[in-house]
Scaffold this motif. Structure first.
Motif, PDB file in Angstrom:
ATOM      1  N   THR A   1     -26.198  35.469   0.740  1.00 34.81           N
ATOM      2  CA  THR A   1     -26.399  34.758  -0.673  1.00 34.81           C
ATOM      3  C   THR A   1     -24.973  34.319  -1.293  1.00 34.81           C
ATOM      4  O   THR A   1     -24.827  33.224  -1.688  1.00 34.81           O
ATOM      5  N   SER A   2     -23.920  35.079  -0.959  1.00 33.92           N
ATOM      6  CA  SER A   2     -22.551  34.386  -1.431  1.00 33.92           C
ATOM      7  C   SER A   2     -22.199  33.316  -0.623  1.00 33.92           C
ATOM      8  O   SER A   2     -21.583  31.972  -1.176  1.00 33.92           O
ATOM      9  N   THR A   3     -22.252  33.278   0.689  1.00 29.40           N
ATOM     10  CA  THR A   3     -22.484  32.058   1.608  1.00 29.40           C
ATOM     11  C   THR A   3     -23.288  31.135   1.019  1.00 29.40           C
ATOM     12  O   THR A   3     -22.660  29.583   1.142  1.00 29.40           O
ATOM     13  N   LYS A   4     -24.339  30.989   1.063  1.00 34.37           N
ATOM     14  CA  LYS A   4     -25.281  30.168   0.699  1.00 34.37           C
ATOM     15  C   LYS A   4     -24.931  29.295  -0.547  1.00 34.37           C
ATOM     16  O   LYS A   4     -24.843  28.361  -0.886  1.00 34.37           O
TER      17      LYS A   4
ATOM     18  N   ASN B   1      -2.852  32.165   7.422  1.00 32.64           N
ATOM     19  CA  ASN B   1      -1.890  32.481   6.284  1.00 32.64           C
ATOM     20  C   ASN B   1      -2.943  32.958   5.126  1.00 32.64           C
ATOM     21  O   ASN B   1      -2.621  32.694   3.872  1.00 32.64           O
ATOM     22  N   VAL B   2      -3.845  34.225   5.702  1.00 31.32           N
ATOM     23  CA  VAL B   2      -4.700  34.639   4.712  1.00 31.32           C
ATOM     24  C   VAL B   2      -4.001  35.683   3.848  1.00 31.32           C
ATOM     25  O   VAL B   2      -3.246  36.450   4.181  1.00 31.32           O
ATOM     26  N   ARG B   3      -4.136  35.426   2.370  1.00 25.13           N
ATOM     27  CA  ARG B   3      -3.611  36.722   1.632  1.00 25.13           C
ATOM     28  C   ARG B   3      -4.269  36.703   0.514  1.00 25.13           C
ATOM     29  O   ARG B   3      -5.161  35.851   0.226  1.00 25.13           O
ATOM     30  N   LEU B   4      -4.159  37.620  -0.754  1.00 25.77           N
ATOM     31  CA  LEU B   4      -4.726  38.036  -1.528  1.00 25.77           C
ATOM     32  C   LEU B   4      -3.684  37.684  -2.658  1.00 25.77           C
ATOM     33  O   LEU B   4      -2.553  38.166  -2.749  1.00 25.77           O
ATOM     34  N   THR B   5      -4.217  37.059  -4.076  1.00 21.53           N
ATOM     35  CA  THR B   5      -3.543  36.933  -4.939  1.00 21.53           C
ATOM     36  C   THR B   5      -3.389  38.126  -5.707  1.00 21.53           C
ATOM     37  O   THR B   5      -4.003  39.209  -5.480  1.00 21.53           O
ATOM     38  N   GLU B   6      -2.572  38.218  -6.798  1.00 20.57           N
ATOM     39  CA  GLU B   6      -2.220  39.397  -7.602  1.00 20.57           C
ATOM     40  C   GLU B   6      -3.673  40.081  -8.236  1.00 20.57           C
ATOM     41  O   GLU B   6      -4.039  41.102  -8.572  1.00 20.57           O
ATOM     42  N   ASN B   7      -4.733  39.096  -8.500  1.00 19.62           N
ATOM     43  CA  ASN B   7      -6.007  39.378  -8.983  1.00 19.62           C
ATOM     44  C   ASN B   7      -7.070  39.869  -7.880  1.00 19.62           C
ATOM     45  O   ASN B   7      -8.227  40.147  -8.228  1.00 19.62           O
ATOM     46  N   GLY B   8      -6.741  39.745  -6.704  1.00 23.63           N
ATOM     47  CA  GLY B   8      -7.490  40.062  -5.550  1.00 23.63           C
ATOM     48  C   GLY B   8      -8.219  39.086  -5.281  1.00 23.63           C
ATOM     49  O   GLY B   8      -9.346  39.016  -4.546  1.00 23.63           O
ATOM     50  N   GLN B   9      -7.962  37.513  -5.434  1.00 22.79           N
ATOM     51  CA  GLN B   9      -8.650  36.527  -4.971  1.00 22.79           C
ATOM     52  C   GLN B   9      -8.005  35.960  -3.663  1.00 22.79           C
ATOM     53  O   GLN B   9      -6.722  35.828  -3.798  1.00 22.79           O
ATOM     54  N   PRO B  10      -8.740  35.592  -2.852  1.00 28.34           N
ATOM     55  CA  PRO B  10      -8.207  35.028  -1.289  1.00 28.34           C
ATOM     56  C   PRO B  10      -7.727  33.777  -1.591  1.00 28.34           C
ATOM     57  O   PRO B  10      -8.224  32.849  -2.026  1.00 28.34           O
ATOM     58  N   ALA B  11      -6.826  33.449  -0.585  1.00 28.45           N
ATOM     59  CA  ALA B  11      -5.978  32.190  -0.490  1.00 28.45           C
ATOM     60  C   ALA B  11      -5.643  31.926   0.923  1.00 28.45           C
ATOM     61  O   ALA B  11      -5.283  33.081   1.886  1.00 28.45           O
ATOM     62  N   PHE B  12      -5.676  30.719   1.559  1.00 29.32           N
ATOM     63  CA  PHE B  12      -5.621  30.846   2.867  1.00 29.32           C
ATOM     64  C   PHE B  12      -5.472  29.174   3.293  1.00 29.32           C
ATOM     65  O   PHE B  12      -5.817  28.154   2.525  1.00 29.32           O
ATOM     66  N   THR B  13      -5.182  28.773   4.322  1.00 29.13           N
ATOM     67  CA  THR B  13      -5.168  27.468   4.829  1.00 29.13           C
ATOM     68  C   THR B  13      -6.479  27.353   5.922  1.00 29.13           C
ATOM     69  O   THR B  13      -6.354  28.183   7.018  1.00 29.13           O
TER      70      THR B  13
ATOM     71  N   ARG C   1     -11.761  31.094  -6.035  1.00 21.70           N
ATOM     72  CA  ARG C   1     -12.177  32.042  -7.435  1.00 21.70           C
ATOM     73  C   ARG C   1     -12.913  33.308  -7.057  1.00 21.70           C
ATOM     74  O   ARG C   1     -12.958  33.950  -8.222  1.00 21.70           O
ATOM     75  N   LEU C   2     -13.365  33.554  -6.048  1.00 14.95           N
ATOM     76  CA  LEU C   2     -14.283  34.794  -5.930  1.00 14.95           C
ATOM     77  C   LEU C   2     -13.242  35.915  -5.493  1.00 14.95           C
ATOM     78  O   LEU C   2     -11.789  35.865  -5.337  1.00 14.95           O
ATOM     79  N   TYR C   3     -13.806  37.134  -5.478  1.00 15.80           N
ATOM     80  CA  TYR C   3     -12.673  38.481  -5.114  1.00 15.80           C
ATOM     81  C   TYR C   3     -13.145  39.079  -4.058  1.00 15.80           C
ATOM     82  O   TYR C   3     -14.185  39.294  -3.668  1.00 15.80           O
ATOM     83  N   GLY C   4     -12.025  39.189  -3.375  1.00 10.82           N
ATOM     84  CA  GLY C   4     -12.326  40.069  -1.949  1.00 10.82           C
ATOM     85  C   GLY C   4     -12.033  39.250  -0.861  1.00 10.82           C
ATOM     86  O   GLY C   4     -12.467  38.121  -0.495  1.00 10.82           O
ATOM     87  N   GLU C   5     -11.083  39.729   0.141  1.00 12.58           N
ATOM     88  CA  GLU C   5     -10.799  39.150   1.351  1.00 12.58           C
ATOM     89  C   GLU C   5     -12.276  38.785   2.193  1.00 12.58           C
ATOM     90  O   GLU C   5     -12.011  37.826   3.088  1.00 12.58           O
ATOM     91  N   HIS C   6     -13.122  39.559   1.922  1.00 14.22           N
ATOM     92  CA  HIS C   6     -14.304  39.343   2.969  1.00 14.22           C
ATOM     93  C   HIS C   6     -15.098  37.775   2.643  1.00 14.22           C
ATOM     94  O   HIS C   6     -15.669  37.140   3.352  1.00 14.22           O
ATOM     95  N   HIS C   7     -14.485  37.266   1.509  1.00 15.22           N
ATOM     96  CA  HIS C   7     -15.188  35.834   0.830  1.00 15.22           C
ATOM     97  C   HIS C   7     -14.275  34.817   1.807  1.00 15.22           C
ATOM     98  O   HIS C   7     -14.789  33.761   1.840  1.00 15.22           O
ATOM     99  N   VAL C   8     -13.331  35.267   2.480  1.00 12.39           N
ATOM    100  CA  VAL C   8     -12.677  34.132   3.506  1.00 12.39           C
ATOM    101  C   VAL C   8     -13.599  33.792   4.567  1.00 12.39           C
ATOM    102  O   VAL C   8     -13.889  32.591   5.029  1.00 12.39           O
ATOM    103  N   SER C   9     -14.162  34.851   5.161  1.00  9.89           N
ATOM    104  CA  SER C   9     -15.155  34.397   6.214  1.00  9.89           C
ATOM    105  C   SER C   9     -16.332  33.632   5.821  1.00  9.89           C
ATOM    106  O   SER C   9     -17.027  32.752   6.432  1.00  9.89           O
ATOM    107  N   ASN C  10     -16.803  33.774   4.559  1.00  4.60           N
ATOM    108  CA  ASN C  10     -17.909  33.339   3.812  1.00  4.60           C
ATOM    109  C   ASN C  10     -17.486  31.746   3.831  1.00  4.60           C
ATOM    110  O   ASN C  10     -18.294  30.903   4.016  1.00  4.60           O
TER     111      ASN C  10
END
Length: 472
Positions: free
Chosen positions: A114-117, A252-264, A277-286
């Protein structure tokens, strides 16, 4: 829905018309199964459930503007009568999709569908009119209803496909044949019904088997069972993931201080930075899965990255974050739960709670069969390893396994507790929460833990104060 006459619909579904004075009258609004959703021009699909029979609402929906009822018996108002409403709904969806000319994107997986959709829909919406599955409307009834909500302007149709056994996805792809098929992962959701991960992989792979030779199979390079599905399709294969050989990958996957993922984001056409804007590293794959779909449809990498960075949560109770005025953060992820999504949510909680006190309010995970004890025990242990300050296990026997796992991992005293129901959890939280705490609420849908999150969010609006007890 694209406008169709009642006569045409009757022909498509193999039905007989009753009490229809003018078969040329067209259905111009949504096909719905809930009488409360009827609007002028609708077609109402009457399903006979265990507690409610839609046929009993026939006169009411026609009075509200429905053109006719799709039914299994005459109902005294304009109706198209068929042997089976579900089968007829599927035939109508297949007919409409064939006329649309839209690109169909279908996705499946054990977790994150659902998140990926929602991400795919928000990215593609920037390119052209897009229709997507609402919530988890991903079964034999929900999927046709979603397809039937498309109009002449629709260019992309994004469909989530669920399965509880072999043949389910094959049936769904027969109704709405996709050109792009995405498989996210093979986990342990519904493992009690399937019998094992290999059987789950067999069922999920039905999606890529359905693709045409000029289609694209988008597969998770980081999941061996998904990667192996490349041999089961005649379509072009595009891999996503963090693996070095993935066509669409994150570095270069990393989490912000709020737990939001950032990457190239890297694609075959270039790279660009993403901050979700989502929370959690698992959203990188999504996000990578969504990026792979967009890349296959010709979107430039900078536009994909911007769309991902601006995307939010469309479906309720999926890592839905609310900041209360008193500083308490409530994370409502209570729509559903399986071992993979439970672990991802706990890791997200740990990332969000750096320097703050964290609470995991968890209920049981359904349909795990013989794996139930081990999986609940493992989640309880993970909560301790992630230094979650307090685990509140809510419910019966399975919830006690969560608490037992935490205890065996070294959580003693009041660090983990087992309470009987949602109200007991609410009472505990009201007495012990402090400003600045972060609370995750998650369980399988049947537990009803969303009420805990909703109550916590509503408490400050109602003036209910947090307690001051130190529960460390």
């Amino acid at each position: 829905m694209i406008a169709l006459s009642l006569a045409e619909i009757a022909t498509v579904v193999g039905g007989q018309t009753y009490d229809i004075p003018d078969p040329s009258v067209r259905v111009t609004a949504q096909v719905v199964r809930d009488s409360r959703e009827v609007e002028p021009g609708s077609l109402f699909a009457a399903f006979a459930g265990e507690r409610v029979d839609g046929h009993d609402y026939a006169a009411q929906v026609v009075a509200a503007g429905a053109v006719a009822v799709l039914a299994q018996r005459p109902v005294g108002v304009p109706a198209i009568v068929v042997d089976d409403v579900q089968t007829a709904l599927g035939a109508l969806a297949r007919h409409v999709v064939a006329r649309l000319g839209a690109t169909l994107v279908a996705l499946t997986g054990s977790a994150g569908k659902t998140s990926t959709k929602d991400l795919i829909a928000q990215v593609l919406q920037r390119k052209a009119p897009t229709v997507w599955t609402p919530g988890s409307f991903n079964n034999e009834i929900g999927l046709p209803l979603t397809a039937l909500s498309a109009t002449e302007e629709t260019r992309f149709l994004v469909l989530e496909m669920g399965a509880r056994g072999k043949g389910h996805i094959r049936y769904l792809t027969g109704l709405t044949p996709p050109r792009i098929g995405l498989v996210l992962n093979v986990g342990t959701a519904h493992i009690g019904e399937f019998g094992g991960r290999e059987q789950i992989a067999e069922a999920k792979g039905e999606l890529v088997e359905s693709l045409p030779a000029d289609g694209t199979a988008i597969l998770n390079a980081d999941d061996p069972l998904v990667r192996a599905m490349a041999s089961r399709t005649r379509a072009r294969v595009l891999f996503f993931g963090e693996a070095a050989d993935a066509d669409v990958r994150a570095e270069n996957v990393r989490l912000t201080e709020n737990g939001q993922p950032a990457f190239t984001l890297h694609t075959p056409s270039g790279c660009s930075d993403v901050r979700l804007r989502l929370y959690g590293e698992h959203h990188v794959s999504n996000a990578l899965a969504a990026a792979a779909v967009a890349h296959d449809l010709g979107m430039p990498v900078d536009e994909i990255a911007l769309a991902l960075s601006e995307a939010g949560t469309l479906s309720r109770w999926r890592m839905e974050v609310t900041e209360r005025p008193d500083g308490v953060t409530v994370v409502n992820d209570a729509y559903n739960a399986n071992p993979e999504s439970m672990r991802a949510a706990l890791r997200a909680l740990a990332a969000m709670g750096r320097g703050r006190r964290t609470w995991a309010v968890l209920g049981h995970m359904a349909e795990l069969g013989d794996e139930g004890l081990a999986e609940h025990d493992a989640v309880g242990r993970l909560a301790v390893r992630l230094n979650v300050n307090k685990l509140v296990a809510v419910g019966g026997r399975e919830a006690s396994w969560l608490q037992l796992g935490a205890y065996n991992e070294g959580s003693w005293g009041e660090e983990s507790v087992h309470v009987s129901d949602a109200q007991a959890a609410i009472d505990l939280l009201r007495s012990e929460l402090r400003p600045g705490d972060v609370v995750l609420v998650k369980a399988s849908r049947s537990v009803g833990l969303e009420s805990v999150a909703q109550t916590l969010v509503a408490d400050t609006a109602a003036g209910t104060a947090t307690g001051g007890v130190d529960a460390r």
